[in-house]
Scaffold this motif. Structure first.
Motif, PDB file in Angstrom:
ATOM      1  N   ALA B 149       0.873  -1.357  -0.365  1.00  0.00           N
ATOM      2  CA  ALA B 149       0.309   0.098  -0.234  1.00  0.00           C
ATOM      3  C   ALA B 149       1.188   1.585   0.306  1.00  0.00           C
ATOM      4  CB  ALA B 149      -1.389   0.307   1.566  1.00  0.00           C
ATOM      5  N   TYR B 150       2.033   1.317   0.468  1.00  0.00           N
ATOM      6  CA  TYR B 150       3.327   2.666   0.700  1.00  0.00           C
ATOM      7  C   TYR B 150       3.611   2.207  -1.164  1.00  0.00           C
ATOM      8  CZ  TYR B 150       2.408   3.063   5.368  1.00  0.00           C
ATOM      9  OH  TYR B 150       0.934   3.464   6.326  1.00  0.00           O
ATOM     10  N   GLN B 151       3.855   3.493  -1.412  1.00  0.00           N
ATOM     11  CA  GLN B 151       5.002   4.114  -1.838  1.00  0.00           C
ATOM     12  C   GLN B 151       5.885   3.534  -2.232  1.00  0.00           C
ATOM     13  OE1 GLN B 151       4.936   5.619  -5.667  1.00  0.00           O
ATOM     14  NE2 GLN B 151       2.824   4.659  -5.279  1.00  0.00           N
ATOM     15  N   GLN B 152       6.250   4.146  -1.028  1.00  0.00           N
ATOM     16  CA  GLN B 152       8.228   4.144  -0.311  1.00  0.00           C
ATOM     17  C   GLN B 152       8.648   2.442   0.229  1.00  0.00           C
ATOM     18  OE1 GLN B 152       9.777   7.912   1.834  1.00  0.00           O
ATOM     19  NE2 GLN B 152      10.679   7.851  -0.343  1.00  0.00           N
ATOM     20  N   GLN B 153       9.301   2.184   0.369  1.00  0.00           N
ATOM     21  CA  GLN B 153       9.578   0.196   0.843  1.00  0.00           C
ATOM     22  C   GLN B 153       9.601   1.149   2.679  1.00  0.00           C
ATOM     23  OE1 GLN B 153      12.471  -2.081  -0.240  1.00  0.00           O
ATOM     24  NE2 GLN B 153      10.653  -3.988  -0.842  1.00  0.00           N
ATOM     25  N   ARG B 154      10.824   1.830   2.785  1.00  0.00           N
ATOM     26  CA  ARG B 154      10.629   2.645   4.165  1.00  0.00           C
ATOM     27  C   ARG B 154       9.585   2.668   5.156  1.00  0.00           C
ATOM     28  NH1 ARG B 154      16.047   6.777   4.558  1.00  0.00           N
ATOM     29  NH2 ARG B 154      15.699   5.885   6.653  1.00  0.00           N
ATOM     30  N   THR B 155       8.891   3.214   4.510  1.00  0.00           N
ATOM     31  CA  THR B 155       7.298   3.543   5.242  1.00  0.00           C
ATOM     32  C   THR B 155       6.687   2.245   5.700  1.00  0.00           C
ATOM     33  OG1 THR B 155       7.335   5.636   4.255  1.00  0.00           O
ATOM     34  CG2 THR B 155       5.460   5.522   5.368  1.00  0.00           C
ATOM     35  N   ALA B 156       6.465   1.903   4.545  1.00  0.00           N
ATOM     36  CA  ALA B 156       5.648   0.433   4.462  1.00  0.00           C
ATOM     37  C   ALA B 156       6.341  -1.112   5.504  1.00  0.00           C
ATOM     38  CB  ALA B 156       5.910  -0.158   3.259  1.00  0.00           C
ATOM     39  N   ASN B 157       7.692  -0.829   5.760  1.00  0.00           N
ATOM     40  CA  ASN B 157       8.227  -1.358   6.270  1.00  0.00           C
ATOM     41  C   ASN B 157       7.625  -1.751   7.786  1.00  0.00           C
ATOM     42  OD1 ASN B 157       9.712  -3.019   4.796  1.00  0.00           O
ATOM     43  ND2 ASN B 157      11.304  -2.068   4.136  1.00  0.00           N
ATOM     44  N   LYS B 158       8.133  -0.251   7.919  1.00  0.00           N
ATOM     45  CA  LYS B 158       8.226   0.097   9.254  1.00  0.00           C
ATOM     46  C   LYS B 158       6.662  -0.227   9.754  1.00  0.00           C
ATOM     47  CE  LYS B 158      11.391   4.114  10.878  1.00  0.00           C
ATOM     48  NZ  LYS B 158      11.310   5.251  10.625  1.00  0.00           N
ATOM     49  N   ALA B 159       5.603   0.169   9.077  1.00  0.00           N
ATOM     50  CA  ALA B 159       4.123  -0.051   9.344  1.00  0.00           C
ATOM     51  C   ALA B 159       3.919  -1.505   9.165  1.00  0.00           C
ATOM     52  CB  ALA B 159       3.189   0.724   7.837  1.00  0.00           C
ATOM     53  N   CYS B 160       4.267  -2.334   8.346  1.00  0.00           N
ATOM     54  CA  CYS B 160       4.223  -3.567   8.187  1.00  0.00           C
ATOM     55  C   CYS B 160       4.833  -4.858  10.222  1.00  0.00           C
ATOM     56  CB  CYS B 160       5.260  -4.071   7.469  1.00  0.00           C
ATOM     57  SG  CYS B 160       4.177  -3.979   5.721  1.00  0.00           S
ATOM     58  N   ALA B 161       6.057  -3.751  10.241  1.00  0.00           N
ATOM     59  CA  ALA B 161       7.005  -4.137  11.728  1.00  0.00           C
ATOM     60  C   ALA B 161       5.573  -3.753  12.981  1.00  0.00           C
ATOM     61  CB  ALA B 161       7.838  -3.924  11.673  1.00  0.00           C
ATOM     62  N   ILE B 162       5.081  -2.847  12.651  1.00  0.00           N
ATOM     63  CA  ILE B 162       4.141  -2.121  13.570  1.00  0.00           C
ATOM     64  C   ILE B 162       3.403  -2.851  13.698  1.00  0.00           C
ATOM     65  CG2 ILE B 162       3.100  -0.794  14.426  1.00  0.00           C
ATOM     66  CD1 ILE B 162       5.221   1.280  14.095  1.00  0.00           C
ATOM     67  N   LEU B 163       2.538  -3.569  12.622  1.00  0.00           N
ATOM     68  CA  LEU B 163       1.233  -3.944  12.601  1.00  0.00           C
ATOM     69  C   LEU B 163       1.246  -5.589  13.871  1.00  0.00           C
ATOM     70  CD1 LEU B 163      -1.755  -4.580  12.106  1.00  0.00           C
ATOM     71  CD2 LEU B 163      -0.715  -5.321   9.461  1.00  0.00           C
ATOM     72  N   ALA B 164       3.008  -6.259  13.180  1.00  0.00           N
ATOM     73  CA  ALA B 164       3.240  -7.479  13.186  1.00  0.00           C
ATOM     74  C   ALA B 164       3.022  -7.462  14.945  1.00  0.00           C
ATOM     75  CB  ALA B 164       4.528  -8.071  12.544  1.00  0.00           C
ATOM     76  N   LEU B 165       3.841  -6.935  15.222  1.00  0.00           N
ATOM     77  CA  LEU B 165       4.407  -6.570  17.254  1.00  0.00           C
ATOM     78  C   LEU B 165       2.903  -6.146  17.483  1.00  0.00           C
ATOM     79  CD1 LEU B 165       6.931  -4.820  17.335  1.00  0.00           C
ATOM     80  CD2 LEU B 165       7.205  -6.651  17.257  1.00  0.00           C
ATOM     81  N   VAL B 166       2.036  -5.692  17.283  1.00  0.00           N
ATOM     82  CA  VAL B 166       0.328  -5.696  17.711  1.00  0.00           C
ATOM     83  C   VAL B 166       0.364  -6.793  17.451  1.00  0.00           C
ATOM     84  CG1 VAL B 166      -2.202  -3.977  17.842  1.00  0.00           C
ATOM     85  CG2 VAL B 166       0.768  -2.972  17.185  1.00  0.00           C
ATOM     86  N   GLY B 167      -0.184  -7.769  16.312  1.00  0.00           N
ATOM     87  CA  GLY B 167      -0.726  -8.562  15.992  1.00  0.00           C
ATOM     88  C   GLY B 167      -0.396 -10.091  16.676  1.00  0.00           C
ATOM     89  N   THR B 168       0.644  -9.710  17.470  1.00  0.00           N
ATOM     90  CA  THR B 168       1.318 -10.526  18.289  1.00  0.00           C
ATOM     91  C   THR B 168       0.236 -11.040  19.771  1.00  0.00           C
ATOM     92  OG1 THR B 168       2.983  -9.222  19.609  1.00  0.00           O
ATOM     93  CG2 THR B 168       4.453 -10.598  18.337  1.00  0.00           C
ATOM     94  N   VAL B 169      -0.604 -10.120  20.203  1.00  0.00           N
ATOM     95  CA  VAL B 169      -1.072 -10.238  21.189  1.00  0.00           C
ATOM     96  C   VAL B 169      -1.780 -11.758  21.293  1.00  0.00           C
ATOM     97  CG1 VAL B 169      -3.656  -9.381  22.092  1.00  0.00           C
ATOM     98  CG2 VAL B 169      -1.711  -8.021  21.445  1.00  0.00           C
ATOM     99  N   ASN B 170      -1.981 -12.285  19.059  1.00  0.00           N
ATOM    100  CA  ASN B 170      -3.539 -12.995  18.755  1.00  0.00           C
ATOM    101  C   ASN B 170      -2.237 -14.882  19.262  1.00  0.00           C
ATOM    102  OD1 ASN B 170      -4.883 -14.462  17.736  1.00  0.00           O
ATOM    103  ND2 ASN B 170      -4.310 -14.289  16.307  1.00  0.00           N
ATOM    104  N   ILE B 171      -1.167 -14.846  19.290  1.00  0.00           N
ATOM    105  CA  ILE B 171      -0.727 -15.508  19.249  1.00  0.00           C
ATOM    106  C   ILE B 171      -0.951 -16.525  20.612  1.00  0.00           C
ATOM    107  CG2 ILE B 171       1.787 -16.821  19.977  1.00  0.00           C
ATOM    108  CD1 ILE B 171       1.046 -15.567  16.944  1.00  0.00           C
ATOM    109  N   PRO B 172      -0.495 -15.699  21.516  1.00  0.00           N
ATOM    110  CA  PRO B 172      -1.125 -16.474  23.098  1.00  0.00           C
ATOM    111  C   PRO B 172      -2.783 -16.841  23.284  1.00  0.00           C
ATOM    112  CG  PRO B 172      -0.708 -14.144  23.883  1.00  0.00           C
ATOM    113  CD  PRO B 172       0.088 -14.372  22.395  1.00  0.00           C
TER     114      PRO B 172
END
Lengths: 66, 245
Positions: B149-172
């Motif tokens: 969804a992002y033009q710039q890969q750097r921005t996309a990487n950061k956004a994805c990393a944050i979403l991935a970290l928030v999503g860890t709530v689901n694992i336990p």
């Protein structure tokens, strides 16, 4: 020891064959997809890069000629 | 402590060259494990006294689910390392882990449905375990979509990393779902601590399959990371040399 008396027994699995074999088939397809798609991507990338290198060489040649 | 290996791991070229040598070995061991596990599980493990032969789906259902979860750790930790140390390679691993994890989660859900029909009489129920696995699938798909969804890969990487970290709530929640809400999905049969509720004659092929899936996951991750490296390093001399070959 092999659990089934015959090949057809093995395929039927007492009526559960369809579910078991479908699971294994879908898994195989999905894993093959995962294994192949980076290779396709890589090949496309190399072809595209080679083409680009040829274009660049051509441009350099033109510059030398003129 | 010597941190040299960590810095080397951050070099795309080092990773690409090393994995070229490792991958054939890893693949042969993996295929051997999977072949042994599949033949053993399908033909030689005894039939389950309650579920009949449908239980043989366990030999792909459980390993796929295991790796779907382990893959989420890989993705979230890689994302965290990327944010903290600004490591390019780490984001590459995060990006590669998303499609692999999505496919494995999808497989766990589909084989679960195919197992549920003859065993429970239904393809799908809104059971806690199944629902939380569905959320895991959406998290993986969300990260793939966000990356695009992002033009710039750097921005996309950061956004994805944050979403991935928030999503860890689901694992336990996924792990504990079978104990917290005892609905339809059976509780864990393999246990690290205490006695497993599965007979050794059924458990050994399962362990072989889990080992095989771990090997396969590592191989697939390397493969996807390598394809990504070639594209993102396309301007460097060493990639140009690979292209010419």
């Amino acid at each position: 020891m092999f659990q089934f008396a015959s090949v057809s027994d093995f395929l039927l699995m007492d009526g559960h064959g369809l579910y078991v074999w479908a699971s294994y088939a879908i898994t195989l397809l999905a894993l093959v997809f995962l294994a192949i798609s980076p290779s396709i991507q890589q090949r496309a990338f190399i072809i595209q890069q080679k083409r680009q290198q040829r274009i660049e060489e051509g441009q350099n040649q033109q510059r030398v000629d003129s | 402590m010597n941190w040299q290996w960590f810095h080397r791991l951050g070099s795309p070229r080092w990773f690409y060259e090393k994995t070229s040598r490792w991958m054939p070995w890893l693949l042969s061991v993996t295929l051997l494990l999977l072949a042994v596990g599949v033949v053993w599980g399908l033909g030689y493990a005894p039939m389950d006294s309650k579920q009949g032969n449908s239980y043989r789906i366990i030999y792909i259902h459980v390993p796929a689910a295991f790796l779907a979860l382990a893959g989420y750790y890989v993705m979230a930790i890689a994302g965290a390392v990327g944010i903290i140390w600004q490591m390019k390679m780490s984001y590459t691993v995060m990006r590669a882990a998303a499609p692999i994890g999505a496919v494995l989660t999808f497989l766990a859900l589909v084989t679960g449905a195919l197992w549920g029909k003859p065993t429970w009489g239904t393809w799908w129920v809104w059971d806690a375990r199944i629902t939380s696995m569905l959320i895991l699938l959406f998290l993986y798909l969300g990260i793939i979509a966000l990356q695009g969804a992002y033009q710039q890969q750097r921005t996309a990487n950061k956004a994805c990393a944050i979403l991935a970290l928030v999503g860890t709530v689901n694992i336990p929640i996924i792990y504990k779902s079978v104990d917290w809400w005892f609905t339809l999905h059976q509780p864990a049969t393999l246990k690290l601590v205490g006695e497993s509720s599965i007979d050794p004659s059924m458990a050994y092929p399962l362990l072989v399959m889990i080992a095989g899936f771990y090997g396969l996951y590592s191989w697939l991750l390397m493969h996807w990371v390598r394809a990504d490296i070639l594209q993102s390093e396309s301007k460097t001399q060493w990639v140009k040399e690979i292209v010419v070959k």
